[in-house]
Scaffold this motif. Structure first.
Motif, PDB file in Angstrom:
ATOM      1  N   GLY A  41      -0.242  -3.746  -4.824  1.00 11.48           N
ATOM      2  CA  GLY A  41      -1.106  -3.340  -5.920  1.00 11.48           C
ATOM      3  C   GLY A  41      -0.482  -2.254  -6.768  1.00 11.48           C
ATOM      4  O   GLY A  41       0.747  -2.104  -6.819  1.00 11.48           O
ATOM      5  N   SER A  42      -1.317  -1.464  -7.430  1.00 10.27           N
ATOM      6  CA  SER A  42      -0.841  -0.422  -8.354  1.00 10.27           C
ATOM      7  C   SER A  42      -0.413   0.814  -7.575  1.00 10.27           C
ATOM      8  O   SER A  42      -1.254   1.499  -6.990  1.00 10.27           O
ATOM      9  CB  SER A  42      -1.948  -0.059  -9.345  1.00 10.27           C
ATOM     10  OG  SER A  42      -2.401  -1.199 -10.039  1.00 10.27           O
TER      11      SER A  42
ATOM     12  N   THR B  94       6.438  -1.901  -5.888  1.00  7.96           N
ATOM     13  CA  THR B  94       5.007  -1.861  -6.151  1.00  7.96           C
ATOM     14  C   THR B  94       4.737  -2.673  -7.407  1.00  7.96           C
ATOM     15  O   THR B  94       5.493  -3.582  -7.732  1.00  7.96           O
ATOM     16  CB  THR B  94       4.502  -0.408  -6.257  1.00  7.96           C
ATOM     17  OG1 THR B  94       3.076  -0.405  -6.334  1.00  7.96           O
ATOM     18  CG2 THR B  94       5.102   0.317  -7.443  1.00  7.96           C
ATOM     19  N   SER B  95       3.662  -2.331  -8.150  1.00  5.00           N
ATOM     20  CA  SER B  95       3.366  -3.081  -9.371  1.00  5.00           C
ATOM     21  C   SER B  95       2.615  -2.210 -10.369  1.00  5.00           C
ATOM     22  O   SER B  95       2.213  -1.080 -10.062  1.00  5.00           O
ATOM     23  CB  SER B  95       2.531  -4.320  -9.054  1.00  5.00           C
ATOM     24  OG  SER B  95       1.229  -3.952  -8.639  1.00  5.00           O
ATOM     25  N   ASP B  96       2.437  -2.755 -11.568  1.00  7.69           N
ATOM     26  CA  ASP B  96       1.628  -2.160 -12.638  1.00  7.69           C
ATOM     27  C   ASP B  96       2.196  -0.862 -13.201  1.00  7.69           C
ATOM     28  O   ASP B  96       1.449  -0.007 -13.694  1.00  7.69           O
ATOM     29  CB  ASP B  96       0.182  -1.916 -12.151  1.00  7.69           C
ATOM     30  CG  ASP B  96      -0.530  -3.207 -11.798  1.00  7.69           C
ATOM     31  OD1 ASP B  96      -0.038  -4.281 -12.183  1.00  7.69           O
ATOM     32  OD2 ASP B  96      -1.576  -3.141 -11.120  1.00  7.69           O
TER      33      ASP B  96
ATOM     34  N   ASP C 164       9.087  -3.537  -9.840  1.00  3.51           N
ATOM     35  CA  ASP C 164       7.720  -3.959 -10.132  1.00  3.51           C
ATOM     36  C   ASP C 164       7.639  -5.475  -9.976  1.00  3.51           C
ATOM     37  O   ASP C 164       8.208  -6.227 -10.765  1.00  3.51           O
ATOM     38  CB  ASP C 164       7.341  -3.544 -11.558  1.00  3.51           C
ATOM     39  CG  ASP C 164       5.861  -3.769 -11.870  1.00  3.51           C
ATOM     40  OD1 ASP C 164       5.288  -4.744 -11.361  1.00  3.51           O
ATOM     41  OD2 ASP C 164       5.304  -2.959 -12.634  1.00  3.51           O
TER      42      ASP C 164
ATOM     43  N   HIS D 139       1.209  -7.456  -9.882  1.00  3.56           N
ATOM     44  CA  HIS D 139       0.097  -7.108  -8.999  1.00  3.56           C
ATOM     45  C   HIS D 139      -0.264  -8.258  -8.058  1.00  3.56           C
ATOM     46  O   HIS D 139      -0.332  -8.070  -6.839  1.00  3.56           O
ATOM     47  CB  HIS D 139      -1.129  -6.717  -9.838  1.00  3.56           C
ATOM     48  CG  HIS D 139      -2.185  -6.003  -9.078  1.00  3.56           C
ATOM     49  ND1 HIS D 139      -2.545  -4.703  -9.338  1.00  3.56           N
ATOM     50  CD2 HIS D 139      -2.965  -6.398  -8.034  1.00  3.56           C
ATOM     51  CE1 HIS D 139      -3.498  -4.328  -8.504  1.00  3.56           C
ATOM     52  NE2 HIS D 139      -3.779  -5.341  -7.706  1.00  3.56           N
TER      53      HIS D 139
ATOM     54  N   GLU E 157       0.297  -8.629  -3.609  1.00  3.10           N
ATOM     55  CA  GLU E 157      -0.804  -8.717  -2.652  1.00  3.10           C
ATOM     56  C   GLU E 157      -1.121 -10.153  -2.226  1.00  3.10           C
ATOM     57  O   GLU E 157      -2.117 -10.399  -1.545  1.00  3.10           O
ATOM     58  CB  GLU E 157      -2.067  -8.084  -3.254  1.00  3.10           C
ATOM     59  CG  GLU E 157      -1.907  -6.597  -3.516  1.00  3.10           C
ATOM     60  CD  GLU E 157      -3.166  -5.966  -4.090  1.00  3.10           C
ATOM     61  OE1 GLU E 157      -3.437  -4.795  -3.746  1.00  3.10           O
ATOM     62  OE2 GLU E 157      -3.869  -6.627  -4.876  1.00  3.10           O
TER      63      GLU E 157
END
Length: 364
Positions: free
Chosen positions: A286-287, A305-307, A324, A327, A331
């Motif tokens: 996730g973020s 990670t992401s966002d 990145d 999202h 997950e």
């Protein structure tokens, strides 16, 4: 078997007490006392997922992201959230969200990511506080062992890799019961002195009711004296993100290819390569921008990670390789965790992993 039977297992794994304050985990539609006909597991609950549940005869959808997040004031079908809820209610389908609580448990979302990446020596990146309490109680010496065992069986006394942890000191307790009392020791209306042992033991807030019930059941006194203190200690098993290590270090290019293959993405956004090998990896499903300083402080060579927003890429400041994945991609393995939880307890129950790709982002 009821829906509540299934959700009890999910919440034993990821207690609702571990969700973030802003979150909305738990049962969003339906009745927990309904007989369960089947469970559909998904990352997001959308109209198409509800249609899939109807087709498969499932009256329970367990999703990672809560479809009701910021609240609903109307149900007119004007947006996808409202249409999803209306359809679920119309067909008696319960929707359950298990979000940041399963993000935060050690065996949750991030451990699954670490396993997919083949990382070893996994540990929490940012341990959380405010999730532990201490019980202090006073027990007559004759019942010390009985009460202590009951507390341990209820979940008290666990610290990291150790259980049955407590501190015990001897002393003298005083009390005087009134005319309506029924004292375990001494007589009514007389001051009594009893040799007692003070027990101190830590427990997780998710187990508070269970621990206190065990105390009251095992303790011989009519009125049990006890104190509960909220602790600010970090919880070693609960928190955001994780770190892990590759068994064999990789070049940055090889590691990027490894991440791309693991998450099944057509492209990755990342900061510039630093010409270093990658051994230690920090990651968060996730973020995860809020964990950047933790990732850097952990001496990780890469952070997944992401966002990340445009200006947040500058925050990395050449301290590591930030990747990145997107999202949804980060997950996507979460429904597998739901499956493992339920299947472990209910081996013959109908469980389905959703075949709907709910990712709203497409790549060209």
């Amino acid at each position: 078997m009821t829906i509540n039977d299934i959700l009890t297992e999910v919440e034993a794994f990821a207690p609702l007490a571990y969700q973030e304050d802003y979150d909305n985990c738990g049962l969003l539609t339906g009745n927990k006392n309904w007989e369960a006909t089947g469970a559909l597991l998904t990352l997001d609950c959308t109209e198409s997922v509800v249609d899939e549940a109807i087709e498969k005869g499932c009256n329970l959808i367990i999703a990672h992201h809560p479809v009701i997040f910021s609240g609903l004031k109307k149900l007119t079908g004007s947006g996808y959230v409202e249409r999803t809820i209306i359809k679920a209610i119309k067909h008696d389908i319960a929707i359950y969200a298990c979000h940041t609580n399963i993000d935060n448990v050690r065996s949750g979302v991030n451990r699954k990511i670490g396993e997919k990446l083949g990382l070893k020596n996994l540990s929490i990146l940012a341990q959380k506080t405010g999730l532990l309490k201490k019980l202090v109680t006073f027990v007559p010496a004759s019942h010390h062992d009985v009460v202590l065992k009951a507390l341990f069986a209820a979940g008290a006394g666990n610290i990291g890799n150790y259980d049955s942890c407590s501190f015990n000191t001897e002393g003298t307790g005083t009390f005087k019961g009134n005319a309506q009392s029924n004292p375990f020791a001494g007589k009514r209306n007389e001051l009594s002195r009893e040799q007692e042992i003070r027990i101190e033991s830590i427990f997780e807030i998710a187990n508070e009711q269970k621990v206190l019930s065990a105390l009251l059941s095992a303790h011989p006194y009519e009125e049990v004296a006890y104190d509960v203190y909220l602790l600010t200690n970090k919880h070693p098993q609960i928190g955001s993100g994780m770190t892990g290590e590759l068994e064999n270090p990789m070049t940055e290019t090889d590691f990027l290819n490894h991440v791309k293959k693991t998450f099944g993405v057509p492209a990755l956004k990342h900061t510039k390569k630093l010409g270093k090998t990658v051994k230690k990896v920090a990651f968060c499903g996730g973020s995860g921008h809020f964990l950047l300083k933790n990732a850097i402080g952990s001496q990780a060579d890469a952070f997944i990670t992401s966002d990340f927003k445009y200006h947040e890429f500058f925050d990395v400041d050449n301290k590591l390789l930030m990747i990145d994945t997107g999202h949804y991609e980060s997950e996507q393995f979460t429904p597998e965790i739901f499956y493992e939880i339920i299947n472990k307890k209910f081996t013959t129950f109908a469980i389905h992993l959703s075949k709907i790709n709910t990712n709203p982002i497409n790549y060209f």
